[in-house]
Write a protein that holds these residues in place. Structure first.
Motif, PDB file in Angstrom:
ATOM      1  N   ALA A 184       2.053  46.594  -1.441  1.00  0.00           N
ATOM      2  CA  ALA A 184       2.029  47.955  -0.894  1.00  0.00           C
ATOM      3  C   ALA A 184       2.861  48.886  -1.766  1.00  0.00           C
ATOM      4  CB  ALA A 184       2.563  47.949   0.536  1.00  0.00           C
TER       5      ALA A 184
ATOM      6  N   ARG B 241       0.344  55.741  -6.952  1.00  0.00           N
ATOM      7  CA  ARG B 241      -0.118  57.052  -6.494  1.00  0.00           C
ATOM      8  C   ARG B 241       0.985  58.098  -6.539  1.00  0.00           C
ATOM      9  NH1 ARG B 241      -3.854  55.622  -1.596  1.00  0.00           N
ATOM     10  NH2 ARG B 241      -3.211  57.696  -0.946  1.00  0.00           N
TER      11      ARG B 241
ATOM     12  N   GLU C 116      -0.119  58.637   3.216  1.00  0.00           N
ATOM     13  CA  GLU C 116      -0.520  57.278   2.859  1.00  0.00           C
ATOM     14  C   GLU C 116       0.425  56.677   1.836  1.00  0.00           C
ATOM     15  OE1 GLU C 116      -5.257  58.058   3.463  1.00  0.00           O
ATOM     16  OE2 GLU C 116      -4.561  57.323   1.507  1.00  0.00           O
ATOM     17  N   THR C 117       0.730  57.459   0.793  1.00  0.00           N
ATOM     18  CA  THR C 117       1.642  56.978  -0.250  1.00  0.00           C
ATOM     19  C   THR C 117       2.985  56.588   0.347  1.00  0.00           C
ATOM     20  OG1 THR C 117       0.562  58.509  -1.755  1.00  0.00           O
ATOM     21  CG2 THR C 117       2.631  57.533  -2.497  1.00  0.00           C
TER      22      THR C 117
ATOM     23  N   ALA D   6      22.387  48.013   1.267  1.00  0.00           N
ATOM     24  CA  ALA D   6      23.445  47.977   2.287  1.00  0.00           C
ATOM     25  C   ALA D   6      24.420  46.815   2.060  1.00  0.00           C
ATOM     26  CB  ALA D   6      22.827  47.927   3.686  1.00  0.00           C
TER      27      ALA D   6
ATOM     28  N   PHE E 155      13.105  47.576   3.304  1.00  0.00           N
ATOM     29  CA  PHE E 155      13.557  46.197   3.078  1.00  0.00           C
ATOM     30  C   PHE E 155      14.689  46.160   2.050  1.00  0.00           C
ATOM     31  CE2 PHE E 155      12.807  42.193   0.567  1.00  0.00           C
ATOM     32  CZ  PHE E 155      13.440  41.354   1.462  1.00  0.00           C
ATOM     33  N   LEU E 156      14.478  46.857   0.902  1.00  0.00           N
ATOM     34  CA  LEU E 156      15.522  46.861  -0.126  1.00  0.00           C
ATOM     35  C   LEU E 156      16.788  47.539   0.381  1.00  0.00           C
ATOM     36  CD1 LEU E 156      13.680  47.547  -3.498  1.00  0.00           C
ATOM     37  CD2 LEU E 156      14.939  45.514  -2.828  1.00  0.00           C
TER      38      LEU E 156
ATOM     39  N   ARG F  35      -2.743  64.261   3.609  1.00  0.00           N
ATOM     40  CA  ARG F  35      -3.023  62.922   4.094  1.00  0.00           C
ATOM     41  C   ARG F  35      -2.670  61.886   3.028  1.00  0.00           C
ATOM     42  NH1 ARG F  35      -7.359  60.287   7.534  1.00  0.00           N
ATOM     43  NH2 ARG F  35      -7.165  58.163   6.739  1.00  0.00           N
ATOM     44  N   ARG F  36      -3.001  62.216   1.775  1.00  0.00           N
ATOM     45  CA  ARG F  36      -2.714  61.314   0.664  1.00  0.00           C
ATOM     46  C   ARG F  36      -1.213  61.043   0.544  1.00  0.00           C
ATOM     47  NH1 ARG F  36      -4.875  59.380  -4.201  1.00  0.00           N
ATOM     48  NH2 ARG F  36      -3.248  59.313  -5.784  1.00  0.00           N
TER      49      ARG F  36
ATOM     50  N   PRO G  68       7.734  50.162   3.578  1.00  0.00           N
ATOM     51  CA  PRO G  68       8.245  48.822   3.911  1.00  0.00           C
ATOM     52  C   PRO G  68       9.197  48.289   2.831  1.00  0.00           C
ATOM     53  CG  PRO G  68       5.856  48.921   4.189  1.00  0.00           C
ATOM     54  CD  PRO G  68       6.269  50.208   3.560  1.00  0.00           C
ATOM     55  N   ALA G  69       8.800  48.400   1.568  1.00  0.00           N
ATOM     56  CA  ALA G  69       9.636  47.861   0.496  1.00  0.00           C
ATOM     57  C   ALA G  69      10.953  48.619   0.389  1.00  0.00           C
ATOM     58  CB  ALA G  69       8.885  47.913  -0.833  1.00  0.00           C
ATOM     59  N   VAL G  70      10.886  49.952   0.562  1.00  0.00           N
ATOM     60  CA  VAL G  70      12.110  50.741   0.447  1.00  0.00           C
ATOM     61  C   VAL G  70      13.077  50.385   1.577  1.00  0.00           C
ATOM     62  CG1 VAL G  70      13.071  53.075   0.558  1.00  0.00           C
ATOM     63  CG2 VAL G  70      11.006  52.644  -0.775  1.00  0.00           C
TER      64      VAL G  70
ATOM     65  N   LEU H 155       2.828  53.373   2.221  1.00  0.00           N
ATOM     66  CA  LEU H 155       2.756  52.216   1.327  1.00  0.00           C
ATOM     67  C   LEU H 155       4.139  51.858   0.786  1.00  0.00           C
ATOM     68  CD1 LEU H 155      -0.474  53.080  -0.696  1.00  0.00           C
ATOM     69  CD2 LEU H 155      -0.132  51.069   0.749  1.00  0.00           C
ATOM     70  N   LEU H 156       4.932  52.883   0.489  1.00  0.00           N
ATOM     71  CA  LEU H 156       6.236  52.637  -0.129  1.00  0.00           C
ATOM     72  C   LEU H 156       7.296  52.249   0.899  1.00  0.00           C
ATOM     73  CD1 LEU H 156       6.218  55.619  -2.625  1.00  0.00           C
ATOM     74  CD2 LEU H 156       6.285  53.205  -3.252  1.00  0.00           C
TER      75      LEU H 156
ATOM     76  N   ALA I 134      18.344  44.917   2.945  1.00  0.00           N
ATOM     77  CA  ALA I 134      18.679  43.581   2.463  1.00  0.00           C
ATOM     78  C   ALA I 134      19.371  43.594   1.106  1.00  0.00           C
ATOM     79  CB  ALA I 134      17.406  42.728   2.386  1.00  0.00           C
ATOM     80  N   PHE I 135      19.429  44.750   0.458  1.00  0.00           N
ATOM     81  CA  PHE I 135      19.996  44.778  -0.893  1.00  0.00           C
ATOM     82  C   PHE I 135      21.059  45.869  -1.033  1.00  0.00           C
ATOM     83  CE2 PHE I 135      19.490  45.912  -5.514  1.00  0.00           C
ATOM     84  CZ  PHE I 135      20.031  44.727  -5.996  1.00  0.00           C
TER      85      PHE I 135
ATOM     86  N   GLY J 264       9.481  46.390 -17.734  1.00  0.00           N
ATOM     87  CA  GLY J 264       8.173  46.807 -17.270  1.00  0.00           C
ATOM     88  C   GLY J 264       7.088  46.785 -18.316  1.00  0.00           C
TER      89      GLY J 264
END
Lengths: 266, 277
Positions: free
Chosen positions: A86, A93, B7-8, B25, B18-19, B3-4, B14-16, B11-12, B22-23, B271
């Motif tokens: 995700a 995007r 959506e973006t 903090a 989580f980090l 709307r776009r 959950p990871a943000v 998408l971002l 878990a990281f 990267g």
């Protein structure tokens, strides 16, 4: 250097050959060591036997360590793949400044020295009662695995043409349908490669695991780590050999999948 | 368009999150401990800096990291060079030779070296047999063992950026230099080497940074005779439960790494997919 002189060629190839041998051969030393008959590690073994493989299988502690590793690796892989995929799509995007800022955040677990991450996560896991649980270690490993998913899926996303998405939207497909029918099939090899890297990252990881695993949840690397320091028996070499075999099989798989994907997008 | 954006963001998120939880903090929480020692806000840092023992650990960490970076770059050179010259089967053979160790757990590789470097191990027996030494050398539980193990683990990180830099060199420049009458050495010194420099510096920095935070290899191959900063941090917690000192040590390590990274970021290969593991 159009006409490389012969002596230079020989020198370069000879020394490169030696360095490559230095890189690869020492790793294989654990394999003959695991077939020792004696109860200590001799290399080359004085006599060969598979008794330490039998000892590994018979010992509940080693078996449980292997199971704990698989358990933790599955949790870490699931979390890293879902969040990482995700995130990679979001990054793809997002524009400009946000993109580089968030890329930095997502790759940060790769940059921060793992001992620092381990100590920090250990402290917080103690605070919230997640230390010594498979979920706690799985989440910590997901942290370390996340960058590999973001990178691999990010590379795969570059192969998805903007036009295909527009065409699908023009034909009346909603965002979920577009993802399912256009994006997902094209980035699956990237996701699978990311999943394999995540799994191996978790399966191989020692530093965080040494702190977080706790007594009841020792993973295979933690058990190896402890055994090396207590005793030096060939059963450790058996465990190490198993880790080599698993890594080679999984990476061969990852290579194969990324290769076949490359051929398709090319 | 709106709307776009949503959506973006979804998408971002959950990871943000989580980090963050878990990281970021946990790191912030840990570093806060460095400043909350009973003896005063900066007492942990002055303890680390004033102590002769801790100073020696830090100097040792730097010296080992520097030596490892230097040795890896020297060893990386011939491999990176032949990678640019080989084709077909032999190219794949050499490339997989570089990548294979990448795949294997650092713990397993370190354990292999423990077997090989033992007092009565194969390497010592070999050295005695060919007459280089008549009694076993102590290769384990000192800086020698640590450096052998770390060079082995980190060498691919030096080879790949150097190979990348060599690959980008326009071969016609070398032909032109040759045609204008420069000797092999002059062409190397004035054309080839400067063009390799970004890859060289990138690889060396990367290896240096990774060496600074290395834990497993020095802990197993060096033991108590070659303590590094990361081992010190671990021992603060495991042996002394001295969280504030561990936090201060971690903060020092991270600040050094980030500072070096800021200076050399443009050389580093993040990267680019080579490090996709």
């Amino acid at each position: 250097m159009s006409k490389t002189p012969l002596w230079l060629k020989i020198l370069a190839q000879g020394s490169a050959g030696l360095v490559l041998a230095f890189l690869c051969l020492p790793i294989l030393a654990v394999i003959p060591a695991s077939f020792n008959k004696a109860s200590f590690i001799a290399l080359p073994p004085l006599a060969y036997s598979s008794r330490w493989y039998e000892a590994f299988i018979a010992d509940a502690e080693w078996r449980n360590a292997l199971l704990a590793s698989l358990h933790v690796a599955v949790i870490a892989t699931l979390v890293a793949v879902v969040f990482g995929t995700a995130a990679a799509m979001g990054l793809h995007r997002a524009d400009g400044r946000w993109r580089s800022l968030l890329t930095g955040l997502f790759l940060a677990p790769m940059i921060v020295p793992v001992i620092v991450t381990a100590v920090a996560v250990y402290r917080s896991a103690l605070d919230v009662g997640l230390s010594g649980t498979p979920v706690g270690l799985g989440l910590a490993h997901a942290l370390l695995a996340l960058p590999f998913v973001v990178i691999n899926v990010g590379i795969a996303l570059r192969g998805v043409e903007e036009n295909w998405l527009r065409a699908a939207a023009g034909l009346g497909a909603g965002p979920w349908t577009i993802f399912r029918t256009v994006t997902l099939p094209n980035i699956t090899p990237g996701i699978v490669a990311g999943a394999i890297f995540s799994f191996i990252t978790s399966f191989d990881e020692v530093v965080v695991a040494v702190f977080l695993a706790g007594y009841a949840n020792k993973t295979l690397p933690v058990k190896i780590w402890e055994s090396i320091r207590l005793e030096f028996t060939p059963v450790v070499a058996v465990a190490a050999t198993l880790m080599i075999i698993l890594a080679v099989v999984l990476f061969a798989l990852a290579q194969f999948l990324t290769k076949s994907a490359g051929r398709r997008t090319a | 368009m709106k709307r776009r954006h949503i959506e973006t963001l979804l998408l971002l998120a959950p990871a943000v999150i989580f980090l963050g939880l878990a990281f970021v903090a946990p790191l912030a929480r840990l570093f806060s401990l460095a400043f909350t020692d009973e003896a005063g806000m900066f007492s942990t840092f002055s303890t680390l800096i004033d102590s002769e023992v801790y100073r020696r650990v830090m100097v040792n960490t730097f010296l080992v990291a520097f030596a490892v970076a230097l040795i890896t770059v020297l060893l990386a050179w011939p491999v990176a060079y032949i990678l640019t010259r080989l084709k077909g089967f032999w190219f794949a053979f050499a490339l997989y030779g570089v990548l294979f160790p990448f795949w294997i757990s650092v713990l397993v590789r370190t354990f292999s070296w423990m077997i090989l470097l033992e007092r009565n191990g194969p390497l010592n027996r070999f050295l005695i047999n060919i007459g280089i030494t008549d009694k076993p050398l102590s290769l384990l539980f000192n800086d020698t063992g640590v450096m052998i193990g770390m060079v082995h683990v980190l060498l691919p990180y030096a080879i790949l950026p150097l190979y990348g830099a060599m690959l980008r060199i326009d071969q016609r420049l070398l032909l032109a230099s040759d045609g204008l009458g420069a000797g092999l050495f002059d062409t190397f010194r004035r054309i080839y080497f400067p063009l390799c420099l970004p890859g060289l510096v990138g690889g060396a920095t990367f290896v240096f940074l990774l060496s600074l935070g290395f834990f497993i290899t020095p802990a197993l191959l060096g033991g108590s005779n070659a303590i590094t900063l990361s081992m010190l941090i671990a021992s603060f917690i495991n042996d002394r439960l001295a969280w504030s000192l561990a936090a201060a040590g971690s903060l020092i390590l991270l600040v050094i790494v980030l500072a070096l990274l800021a200076v050399t970021a443009r050389f580093l290969p993040f990267g680019k997919g080579v490090y996709a593991r």
